[in-house]
Design a protein around this motif. Structure first.
Motif, PDB file in Angstrom:
ATOM      1  N   ASN A 131       0.128  -5.322   5.799  1.00  0.00           N
ATOM      2  CA  ASN A 131      -0.964  -4.340   5.839  1.00  0.00           C
ATOM      3  C   ASN A 131      -2.257  -4.876   5.240  1.00  0.00           C
ATOM      4  OD1 ASN A 131       0.371  -4.158   3.211  1.00  0.00           O
ATOM      5  ND2 ASN A 131      -1.092  -2.500   2.816  1.00  0.00           N
ATOM      6  N   GLU A 132      -2.234  -6.091   4.693  1.00  0.00           N
ATOM      7  CA  GLU A 132      -3.455  -6.777   4.269  1.00  0.00           C
ATOM      8  C   GLU A 132      -3.465  -8.149   4.926  1.00  0.00           C
ATOM      9  OE1 GLU A 132      -4.567  -6.973   0.177  1.00  0.00           O
ATOM     10  OE2 GLU A 132      -4.142  -4.864  -0.193  1.00  0.00           O
ATOM     11  N   ALA A 133      -4.608  -8.532   5.475  1.00  0.00           N
ATOM     12  CA  ALA A 133      -4.644  -9.793   6.206  1.00  0.00           C
ATOM     13  C   ALA A 133      -6.071 -10.307   6.342  1.00  0.00           C
ATOM     14  CB  ALA A 133      -4.019  -9.619   7.593  1.00  0.00           C
ATOM     15  N   LEU A 134      -6.150 -11.600   6.668  1.00  0.00           N
ATOM     16  CA  LEU A 134      -7.421 -12.246   6.969  1.00  0.00           C
ATOM     17  C   LEU A 134      -7.579 -12.276   8.484  1.00  0.00           C
ATOM     18  CD1 LEU A 134      -9.931 -13.925   6.200  1.00  0.00           C
ATOM     19  CD2 LEU A 134      -8.449 -15.956   6.180  1.00  0.00           C
ATOM     20  N   VAL A 135      -8.638 -11.646   8.963  1.00  0.00           N
ATOM     21  CA  VAL A 135      -8.921 -11.555  10.400  1.00  0.00           C
ATOM     22  C   VAL A 135     -10.240 -12.265  10.684  1.00  0.00           C
ATOM     23  CG1 VAL A 135      -9.245 -10.001  12.351  1.00  0.00           C
ATOM     24  CG2 VAL A 135      -7.754  -9.327  10.481  1.00  0.00           C
ATOM     25  N   THR A 202      -5.184  -1.990   5.839  1.00  0.00           N
ATOM     26  CA  THR A 202      -5.210  -0.870   6.771  1.00  0.00           C
ATOM     27  C   THR A 202      -5.791   0.364   6.079  1.00  0.00           C
ATOM     28  OG1 THR A 202      -2.939  -0.340   6.130  1.00  0.00           O
ATOM     29  CG2 THR A 202      -3.217  -1.649   8.106  1.00  0.00           C
ATOM     30  N   PRO A 203      -6.430   1.268   6.839  1.00  0.00           N
ATOM     31  CA  PRO A 203      -6.533   1.321   8.301  1.00  0.00           C
ATOM     32  C   PRO A 203      -7.657   0.471   8.902  1.00  0.00           C
ATOM     33  CG  PRO A 203      -7.487   3.300   7.349  1.00  0.00           C
ATOM     34  CD  PRO A 203      -6.921   2.512   6.195  1.00  0.00           C
ATOM     35  N   VAL A 204      -8.583  -0.034   8.053  1.00  0.00           N
ATOM     36  CA  VAL A 204      -9.675  -0.846   8.589  1.00  0.00           C
ATOM     37  C   VAL A 204      -9.132  -2.109   9.256  1.00  0.00           C
ATOM     38  CG1 VAL A 204     -11.702  -2.229   7.963  1.00  0.00           C
ATOM     39  CG2 VAL A 204     -11.404   0.068   7.012  1.00  0.00           C
ATOM     40  N   LEU A 205      -8.102  -2.706   8.669  1.00  0.00           N
ATOM     41  CA  LEU A 205      -7.496  -3.899   9.254  1.00  0.00           C
ATOM     42  C   LEU A 205      -7.090  -3.655  10.703  1.00  0.00           C
ATOM     43  CD1 LEU A 205      -6.238  -6.745   9.141  1.00  0.00           C
ATOM     44  CD2 LEU A 205      -4.200  -5.684   8.125  1.00  0.00           C
ATOM     45  N   GLN A 288       4.717  -1.675   7.172  1.00  0.00           N
ATOM     46  CA  GLN A 288       4.117  -2.934   6.739  1.00  0.00           C
ATOM     47  C   GLN A 288       4.190  -3.113   5.222  1.00  0.00           C
ATOM     48  OE1 GLN A 288       0.207  -2.375   8.535  1.00  0.00           O
ATOM     49  NE2 GLN A 288       0.738  -3.743  10.209  1.00  0.00           N
ATOM     50  N   LEU A 289       4.753  -2.135   4.529  1.00  0.00           N
ATOM     51  CA  LEU A 289       4.862  -2.171   3.071  1.00  0.00           C
ATOM     52  C   LEU A 289       6.318  -2.223   2.640  1.00  0.00           C
ATOM     53  CD1 LEU A 289       2.313   0.689   2.280  1.00  0.00           C
ATOM     54  CD2 LEU A 289       1.896  -1.759   1.998  1.00  0.00           C
ATOM     55  N   VAL A 290       6.556  -2.723   1.446  1.00  0.00           N
ATOM     56  CA  VAL A 290       7.869  -2.627   0.819  1.00  0.00           C
ATOM     57  C   VAL A 290       7.789  -1.510  -0.227  1.00  0.00           C
ATOM     58  CG1 VAL A 290       9.616  -3.794  -0.569  1.00  0.00           C
ATOM     59  CG2 VAL A 290       8.363  -5.068   1.175  1.00  0.00           C
ATOM     60  N   LEU A 291       8.617  -0.490  -0.062  1.00  0.00           N
ATOM     61  CA  LEU A 291       8.594   0.674  -0.939  1.00  0.00           C
ATOM     62  C   LEU A 291       9.866   0.711  -1.789  1.00  0.00           C
ATOM     63  CD1 LEU A 291       7.283   3.297   1.639  1.00  0.00           C
ATOM     64  CD2 LEU A 291       5.962   1.897   0.049  1.00  0.00           C
ATOM     65  N   LEU A 292       9.704   0.988  -3.063  1.00  0.00           N
ATOM     66  CA  LEU A 292      10.807   0.959  -4.029  1.00  0.00           C
ATOM     67  C   LEU A 292      10.957   2.318  -4.691  1.00  0.00           C
ATOM     68  CD1 LEU A 292       9.524  -2.306  -5.726  1.00  0.00           C
ATOM     69  CD2 LEU A 292      11.478  -2.194  -4.154  1.00  0.00           C
ATOM     70  N   ASP A 293      12.202   2.772  -4.877  1.00  0.00           N
ATOM     71  CA  ASP A 293      12.400   4.020  -5.608  1.00  0.00           C
ATOM     72  C   ASP A 293      12.433   3.745  -7.110  1.00  0.00           C
ATOM     73  OD1 ASP A 293      15.033   3.256  -6.402  1.00  0.00           O
ATOM     74  OD2 ASP A 293      15.902   4.149  -4.606  1.00  0.00           O
ATOM     75  N   GLY A 294      12.547   4.814  -7.890  1.00  0.00           N
ATOM     76  CA  GLY A 294      12.450   4.686  -9.339  1.00  0.00           C
ATOM     77  C   GLY A 294      13.506   3.791  -9.958  1.00  0.00           C
ATOM     78  N   ARG A 295      14.736   3.925  -9.521  1.00  0.00           N
ATOM     79  CA  ARG A 295      15.804   3.107 -10.094  1.00  0.00           C
ATOM     80  C   ARG A 295      15.616   1.633  -9.752  1.00  0.00           C
ATOM     81  NH1 ARG A 295      20.046   5.098 -12.672  1.00  0.00           N
ATOM     82  NH2 ARG A 295      20.245   7.361 -12.794  1.00  0.00           N
TER      83      ARG A 295
END
Length: 353
Positions: A131-135, A202-205, A288-295
């Motif tokens: 979700n972040e990149a060089l364009v 993103t969302p501009v990307l 496009q992201l890695v999401l982690l729960d609290g544990r």
């Protein structure tokens, strides 16, 4: 289905007055400096001021569903939108917000001298991936950007990643012209043809990708040891005074991650409303992201616990070393500065009791 775990994270303002003024006028919504005040009769804060960004993670689900407003009925919740972590740092210094979202690079700066912002990290919103990149417009490789104008928001994770990408490609920062623009301004400058490339999220990307070519993503850089993340920061004074409210906030963020995993349709619709995109587009951006729960976050790879700070401290320390080499900070703090900057106790109180 979204991956729910990933690799371990690696990764002067002139006067206080000028910072405060900047915080009250920057971007699209630094909160007013007023707020807080005495506690309610039940010990909850009268006001909780949150700084958010348009990033497709669980924070937008919490905002859209108004879970905090329901969980803290006696507290006035205010949401102020920011365009970058640098602006969030400015607002934190000014005392304008209590909790905010900033990338790992601005948080590294915030915990380092000369800023030494009085905040700590209680939550990882996401590990940054594609979700972040060089364009770029007319380039097939980073080396072709020599002498070109590249836009990115200064003091952001994108700025950090851009410098890392240039270094990896054998280019010096002085080999290109880097301009400081916030994401909406990057999109406008791209449309006018004022810039040759941009490192942005993103969302501009997504808009830039329609007419440009992605040369490298933050996921690519993570594989080379330059991992970035979107982190929550909470004013230490607020965390110390209102630990129950912070615990409630953490539980709502965790609830959002679990909703994304169990009911993607509802979660994507919520994120889509906040981003003003379709649920399908929102779902793709979430992926496009890695999401982690609290544990997971309380594990040794990430935030850790009060007695054993997680690897995020070492990651921020490594980022500080890189930023020092790039002359972006004057000195590298000791590792224990970043270890003390992790709110492991607060995270443990919320999820490990």
């Amino acid at each position: 289905m979204k991956k729910t775990h990933g690799p371990a994270l690696l990764a002067t303002f002139a006067t206080a007055l000028s910072l405060a003024l900047a915080a009250c006028s920057s971007g699209t919504g630094a909160a007013k400096a007023a707020g807080g005040g005495a506690a309610n009769s039940d010990g909850s804060p009268k006001t909780l001021r949150i700084g958010y960004q348009l990033i497709p993670n669980g924070d937008l689900v919490v905002k859209d569903q108004r879970w905090l407003e329901k969980a803290l009925p006696k507290t006035r919740i205010t949401w102020s939108r920011f365009d970058s972590g640098g602006d969030v740092n400015t607002a934190m210094i000014a005392g304008s917000i209590d909790i905010g979202l900033a990338g790992s690079s601005p948080v590294t700066k915030g915990l380092s001298a000369p800023l030494n912002i009085g905040y700590k990290v209680p939550w990882i919103f996401d590990v940054i991936g594609e979700n972040e990149a060089l364009v770029a417009r007319r380039a097939t490789g980073i080396a072709e950007l020599r002498g070109k104008k590249i836009a990115t928001p200064f003091s952001s994770t994108s700025h950090y990643s851009l410098l890392a990408a240039l270094q990896d490609a054998g280019l010096k920062e002085t080999d290109v012209k880097i301009v400081d623009l916030e994401p909406p301004d990057i999109q406008a400058a791209w449309s006018r043809g004022d810039i040759d490339a941009a490192y942005v999220w993103t969302p501009v990307l997504s808009e830039l990708e329609k007419t440009g070519k992605v040369l490298v993503t933050s996921k690519d850089l993570a594989a080379k040891g330059k991992v970035t993340a979107d982190l929550a920061v909470v004013r230490t004074a607020f965390a110390d005074r209102y630990p129950k409210a912070l615990s409630v906030w953490l539980q709502q963020e965790d609830r959002a991650i679990k909703l994304i995993r169990s009911d993607r349709t509802t979660a994507a619709a919520a994120v889509g409303r906040q981003l003003n995109v379709s649920p399908d587009d929102a779902s793709k951006q979430i992926d496009q992201l890695v999401l982690l729960d609290g544990r997971q976050q309380a594990g040794p790879q990430y935030l850790g616990t009060a007695s054993r700070p997680g690897a995020l401290a070492q990651n921020l320390y490594s980022a500080a070393q890189f930023l020092k080499a790039q002359n972006k900070i004057p000195t590298v703090p000791d590792l224990d500065v970043f270890q003390r900057g992790l709110a492991g106790k607060e995270l443990g109180d919320a999820f490990l009791r």
